[in-house]
Design an enzyme around this catalytic site. Structure first.
Site, PDB file in Angstrom:
ATOM      1  N   CYS A 102       0.857  -1.186   0.000  1.00  0.00           N
ATOM      2  CA  CYS A 102       0.000   0.000   0.000  1.00  0.00           C
ATOM      3  C   CYS A 102       0.892   1.235   0.000  1.00  0.00           C
ATOM      4  O   CYS A 102       1.635   1.473   0.957  1.00  0.00           O
ATOM      5  CB  CYS A 102      -0.927   0.013   1.208  1.00  0.00           C
ATOM      6  SG  CYS A 102      -1.993   1.471   1.237  1.00  0.00           S
ATOM      7  N   CYS A 267      -4.013   7.004  -4.698  1.00  0.00           N
ATOM      8  CA  CYS A 267      -3.644   5.589  -4.547  1.00  0.00           C
ATOM      9  C   CYS A 267      -2.241   5.338  -5.107  1.00  0.00           C
ATOM     10  O   CYS A 267      -1.996   5.519  -6.311  1.00  0.00           O
ATOM     11  CB  CYS A 267      -4.651   4.658  -5.221  1.00  0.00           C
ATOM     12  SG  CYS A 267      -4.304   2.898  -4.947  1.00  0.00           S
TER      13      CYS A 267
END
Length: 346
Positions: A102, A267
């Site tokens: 992530c 993101c």
């Protein structure tokens, strides 16, 4: 009498608190677990992740589900490093799963651990190596006047597995997806072809559609990482657009994953997947600066920096730069009479 005078009584009877430091990276939250669980054993990050999943999955549920969290929370556990040059390791988790990587949480962790003094940084650029389940990741923290101004991360290599795969989506019809891997597999959907812009006004429709695309892709398509057989599912849908404005290559995206969650940031892994796909289609070049905007209007600066191979497939490393801010320090407890021992999702 201060209402906090006897706060230590909360932790009597073996009810040890779990301490987290929360932050947001360009709008997307990270809940960083820093104390309360002890050392996570394992000689690799995958071993550590599996141990955590086996022994502490209830902690994931407590921190990422209501009433302590929500489907919008991504948590990460700080671990000891497993490679000699790394400063620390990270295990990522959300309300549904354990992502192997992530980007926004990694940026958030660097800023948080710099604020606590765990990372001792100097003025200017500082290189930090971080162990993740996807492999070691390089980060560079830029410090100005004693404070981290921004963090750049070099993502694990991204590759395009397949393009123009048509799937039948329940309640919608046929959708063409491109399959790209950055740590895990993305179903990439061109918003212009879909006819729905990745903006906040379309959030509810795209989140619902994105989750249905994930389900349909896993039912109708087969994905396997060339060198990691355990990476074999589509976990994320990314709706994206791209073009140029004032001579600058840029675009917007909406990334959907987990328990019907829309990423508030651009993101990190999604930005890397997007640039790899745009390069595959000849729409951007190596080392070309790219601005990737979130549905909220926040931005990651990105560029493709190196080319490599994963098996027989061309792969690309993306450098992503963003900002993060600490939002709070929390100590979570669980009473044995609490009816929601592992939280809930509504």
């Amino acid at each position: 009498m201060t209402p906090f005078q006897n706060v230590s009584r909360l932790f009597k009877g073996g009810n040890m608190p779990i301490t987290t430091i929360d932050s947001h990276t360009e709008g997307e939250s990270t809940r960083l677990i820093v104390e309360g669980l002890g050392d996570i054993p394992g000689s690799t990050m995958m071993e550590k992740m599996i141990y955590f999943k086996t022994h502490y999955d209830k902690v994931r549920c407590l921190l990422t589900k209501e009433p302590r969290g929500s489907r919008e929370i991504l948590a990460a556990m700080v671990t000891k490093n497993v490679t000699s040059d790394a400063a620390f390791g990270l295990i990522y988790m959300d309300a549904k799963r354990y992502p192997y990587l992530c980007g926004h949480a990694t940026i958030g962790a660097v800023v948080t651990l710099a604020r606590t003094g765990f990372l001792e940084l100097e003025e200017g650029g500082n290189t930090i190596l971080i162990d993740t389940p996807s492999g070691i990741m390089e980060a560079r923290a830029y410090v100005a006047e004693g404070k981290v101004d921004s963090v750049a991360i070099f993502m694990v290599p991204s590759f395009v597995l397949d393009t123009n795969r048509e799937i039948l989506v329940e309640g919608f019809g046929r959708v063409s997806v491109d399959l790209v891997c950055t740590g895990g597999f993305f179903a990439m959907v061109d918003a212009a072809e879909l006819g729905i812009a990745p903006v906040m006004d379309n959030k509810d429709q795209l989140v619902d559609l994105g989750m249905k695309i994930i389900d349909a892709a896993n039912e109708q398509l087969t994905v396997v990482h060339p060198s990691r057989a355990d990476i074999n599912t589509v976990d994320v849908t990314e709706f994206y657009d791209s073009g140029r404005k004032d001579g600058q290559a840029q675009g917007r995206g909406m990334v959907v994953y987990g328990e019907s969650h829309m990423d508030r940031s651009p993101c990190g892994t999604g930005t890397a997947a997007k640039l790899a796909l745009l390069y595959h289609y000849g729409k951007i070049k190596m080392h070309q600066p790219y601005l990737n905007f979130s549905p909220l209007g926040t931005c990651f600066e990105a560029e493709l920096v190196t080319a490599s191979k994963i098996g027989s497939l061309d792969a690309l490393v993306t450098r992503i730069k963003g900002r993060a801010w600490v939002t709070g320090l929390h100590q979570f407890v669980l009473d044995k009479t609490d009816p929601f021992q592992q939280g809930y999702i509504v």
